[in-house]
Design a protein around this motif. Structure first.
Motif, PDB file in Angstrom:
ATOM      1  N   GLU A   1       0.814  -1.227  -0.014  1.00  0.00           N
ATOM      2  CA  GLU A   1       0.109   0.094  -0.111  1.00  0.00           C
ATOM      3  C   GLU A   1       0.919   1.135   0.014  1.00  0.00           C
ATOM      4  N   SER A   2       0.382   2.409  -0.113  1.00  0.00           N
ATOM      5  CA  SER A   2       0.820   3.682  -0.171  1.00  0.00           C
ATOM      6  C   SER A   2       0.296   4.785   0.731  1.00  0.00           C
ATOM      7  N   GLY A   3       0.867   5.831   1.083  1.00  0.00           N
ATOM      8  CA  GLY A   3       0.486   6.813   1.898  1.00  0.00           C
ATOM      9  C   GLY A   3       0.759   6.888   3.442  1.00  0.00           C
ATOM     10  N   ALA A   4       0.239   7.548   4.293  1.00  0.00           N
ATOM     11  CA  ALA A   4       0.370   7.434   5.639  1.00  0.00           C
ATOM     12  C   ALA A   4       0.279   6.141   6.271  1.00  0.00           C
ATOM     13  N   VAL A   5       1.210   5.617   6.951  1.00  0.00           N
ATOM     14  CA  VAL A   5       1.240   4.149   7.303  1.00  0.00           C
ATOM     15  C   VAL A   5       0.126   3.632   8.036  1.00  0.00           C
ATOM     16  N   GLY A   6      -0.048   4.327   9.347  1.00  0.00           N
ATOM     17  CA  GLY A   6      -1.301   3.972  10.153  1.00  0.00           C
ATOM     18  C   GLY A   6      -2.570   3.803   9.452  1.00  0.00           C
ATOM     19  N   PRO A   7      -3.004   4.913   8.952  1.00  0.00           N
ATOM     20  CA  PRO A   7      -4.399   4.877   8.177  1.00  0.00           C
ATOM     21  C   PRO A   7      -4.391   3.858   6.959  1.00  0.00           C
ATOM     22  N   ALA A   8      -3.233   3.768   6.336  1.00  0.00           N
ATOM     23  CA  ALA A   8      -3.177   2.512   5.375  1.00  0.00           C
ATOM     24  C   ALA A   8      -3.371   1.245   5.827  1.00  0.00           C
ATOM     25  N   LEU A   9      -2.798   0.820   6.825  1.00  0.00           N
ATOM     26  CA  LEU A   9      -2.832  -0.358   7.429  1.00  0.00           C
ATOM     27  C   LEU A   9      -4.217  -0.582   7.917  1.00  0.00           C
ATOM     28  N   LEU A  10      -4.924   0.371   8.639  1.00  0.00           N
ATOM     29  CA  LEU A  10      -6.104   0.280   9.081  1.00  0.00           C
ATOM     30  C   LEU A  10      -7.182  -0.095   7.839  1.00  0.00           C
ATOM     31  N   ARG A  11      -7.124   0.912   6.739  1.00  0.00           N
ATOM     32  CA  ARG A  11      -7.925   0.738   5.561  1.00  0.00           C
ATOM     33  C   ARG A  11      -7.691  -0.965   5.289  1.00  0.00           C
ATOM     34  N   THR A  12      -6.443  -1.226   5.054  1.00  0.00           N
ATOM     35  CA  THR A  12      -6.126  -2.769   4.540  1.00  0.00           C
ATOM     36  C   THR A  12      -7.065  -3.668   5.301  1.00  0.00           C
ATOM     37  N   ALA A  13      -6.836  -3.394   6.804  1.00  0.00           N
ATOM     38  CA  ALA A  13      -7.272  -4.510   7.840  1.00  0.00           C
ATOM     39  C   ALA A  13      -8.970  -4.333   7.595  1.00  0.00           C
ATOM     40  N   GLN A  14      -9.638  -3.241   7.099  1.00  0.00           N
ATOM     41  CA  GLN A  14     -10.954  -3.062   7.345  1.00  0.00           C
ATOM     42  C   GLN A  14     -11.480  -3.831   6.102  1.00  0.00           C
ATOM     43  N   ALA A  15     -10.857  -3.503   4.757  1.00  0.00           N
ATOM     44  CA  ALA A  15     -11.047  -4.014   3.354  1.00  0.00           C
ATOM     45  C   ALA A  15     -10.805  -5.527   3.376  1.00  0.00           C
ATOM     46  N   CYS A  16     -10.033  -6.167   4.228  1.00  0.00           N
ATOM     47  CA  CYS A  16      -9.577  -7.553   4.165  1.00  0.00           C
ATOM     48  C   CYS A  16     -10.372  -8.380   4.991  1.00  0.00           C
ATOM     49  N   ARG A  17     -11.368  -7.279   5.988  1.00  0.00           N
ATOM     50  CA  ARG A  17     -11.697  -8.044   7.092  1.00  0.00           C
ATOM     51  C   ARG A  17     -11.019  -8.863   8.074  1.00  0.00           C
ATOM     52  N   CYS A  18      -9.692  -8.343   8.574  1.00  0.00           N
ATOM     53  CA  CYS A  18      -9.078  -8.813   9.500  1.00  0.00           C
ATOM     54  C   CYS A  18      -9.454  -8.451  10.898  1.00  0.00           C
ATOM     55  N   GLY A  19      -9.380  -9.599  11.678  1.00  0.00           N
ATOM     56  CA  GLY A  19      -9.862  -9.663  13.108  1.00  0.00           C
ATOM     57  C   GLY A  19      -8.565  -9.285  14.081  1.00  0.00           C
ATOM     58  N   LEU A  20      -7.660  -8.994  13.371  1.00  0.00           N
ATOM     59  CA  LEU A  20      -6.421  -8.733  14.479  1.00  0.00           C
ATOM     60  C   LEU A  20      -5.120  -8.009  13.478  1.00  0.00           C
ATOM     61  N   ILE A  21      -4.553  -7.193  14.015  1.00  0.00           N
ATOM     62  CA  ILE A  21      -3.426  -6.770  13.411  1.00  0.00           C
ATOM     63  C   ILE A  21      -2.243  -7.182  14.241  1.00  0.00           C
ATOM     64  N   ILE A  22      -1.229  -7.443  13.519  1.00  0.00           N
ATOM     65  CA  ILE A  22       0.058  -7.880  14.257  1.00  0.00           C
ATOM     66  C   ILE A  22       1.219  -6.873  13.821  1.00  0.00           C
ATOM     67  N   ALA A  23       2.046  -6.483  14.709  1.00  0.00           N
ATOM     68  CA  ALA A  23       2.881  -5.525  14.111  1.00  0.00           C
ATOM     69  C   ALA A  23       4.133  -5.686  15.195  1.00  0.00           C
ATOM     70  N   GLY A  24       5.604  -5.387  14.854  1.00  0.00           N
ATOM     71  CA  GLY A  24       6.566  -5.311  15.639  1.00  0.00           C
ATOM     72  C   GLY A  24       7.010  -3.638  15.541  1.00  0.00           C
ATOM     73  N   VAL A  25       7.918  -3.263  16.192  1.00  0.00           N
ATOM     74  CA  VAL A  25       8.292  -1.887  16.391  1.00  0.00           C
ATOM     75  C   VAL A  25       9.592  -1.960  15.802  1.00  0.00           C
ATOM     76  N   ALA A  26       9.981  -1.397  14.484  1.00  0.00           N
ATOM     77  CA  ALA A  26      11.249  -1.491  13.873  1.00  0.00           C
ATOM     78  C   ALA A  26      11.423  -0.350  12.813  1.00  0.00           C
TER      79      ALA A  26
END
Length: 304
Positions: free
Chosen positions: A94-119
């Motif tokens: 995806e492209s754009g601001a990272v947080g909002p782009a991840l949230l849009r993807t989670a919603q579009a793919c109907r993901c029930g959990l977001i998993i991330a590391g901090v790096a």
């Protein structure tokens, strides 16, 4: 939370910035996808086309920095690095601001959990994922699992941070629905006592009174949870004076806890553990996997 919780989730979103430290989040995401037989959506976010398309009129830009080529490079690397043949895997760039782009993807793919590391990783000049994880902890409409530790199997010990609110109780409900009943469970509640102008003897009395009140309030809240008898029997209530993130940090360090659970409204830190500045302090100080669950009654718009 505004989106329905499905346990186990049919789809998971793994947010990655392609760094080596993200391998721990990837390993946890694969373990959960296998355990739950869920689809895994692996996503990285590039800067927007406007940010990347900066062709210097004199020197020009390296060909690999052009948006179309860069996207292909990233997807090729993702597919190489996340080659897993026993789970349903989808790769998205995806492209754009990272947080909002991840949230849009989670919603579009109907993901029930977001998993991330901090790096972070400078190879593709991506924004740091760390600040975006902090943004997600305050805005994500699905639970957010921030991974710090190596995977040694399912979560067995859990520390639940509670400010005695319904929001905190909902976070525990979600954690138990996702990961099942742990072998050990601690309920951590931090309280603070104003001491301005108090003498030592008065301060000690005020502290003892506040501790007793906090302990009674925590036990009353635990009685309302409706936990299974066996789980309630091994639940440890922990009441301590101080700042919530410090209590969490010290407890999980001393007890080698697998998972911390935090609930909040996703706005300002109005009291206790409502997610705001407290979320940032937890992300910066608690070095174990942490599940953030926002209040079910709120909806966050996927904007920066």
């Amino acid at each position: 939370m505004s989106d329905a919780i499905v346990a186990p989730p049919a789809s998971l979103l793994l947010a990655t910035d392609l760094s080596a430290r993200g391998d721990r989040a990837f390993d946890r995401a694969v373990q959960l996808a296998r355990q739950w037989q869920s689809r895994l959506v692996v996503t990285t976010v590039l800067p927007s086309t406007q940010e990347l398309d900066f062709h210097d009129p004199i020197l020009g830009s390296p060909p690999w920095q052009r948006p179309a080529v860069l996207s292909q490079l990233v997807e090729r690397r993702l597919r190489r690095d996340v080659a897993v043949d026993d789970i349903d895997l989808e790769v998205r760039v995806e492209s754009g601001a990272v947080g909002p782009a991840l949230l849009r993807t989670a919603q579009a793919c109907r993901c029930g959990l977001i998993i991330a590391g901090v790096a972070r990783n400078a190879l593709f000049t991506q924004p740091s994922l760390g600040s975006s994880v902090a943004w997600l902890s305050r805005h994500a409409t699905v639970p957010l699992l921030v991974v710090h530790r190596r995977v040694h199997g399912p979560y067995r010990s859990l520390a639940w941070a509670t400010d005695l609110s319904d929001t905190a109780s909902q976070a525990l409900d979600v954690a138990l629905a996702l990961f099942g009943n742990p072998v050990t469970l601690a309920a951590l509640h931090a309280f603070q006592v104003p001491r301005l102008g108090q003498r030592d003897t008065h301060a000690q009395a005020a502290q003892a009174q506040a501790r007793d009140s906090a302990d009674n309030a925590l036990r009353s809240r635990l009685d309302l949870l409706g936990l299974p008898t066996a789980l309630r029997g091994r639940l440890e209530p922990v009441v301590a004076e101080g700042e919530p993130s410090r209590l969490l940090r010290d407890y999980v360090r001393d007890h080698d806890t697998d998972l911390v659970v935090v609930g909040g409204h996703g706005r300002s830190a109005l009291s206790g553990l409502l997610l705001g500045d407290v979320a940032g302090r937890i992300l910066g100080s608690v070095q174990t996997d942490t599940l953030f669950v926002r209040d079910r009654g709120e909806r966050a718009a996927p904007t920066a």
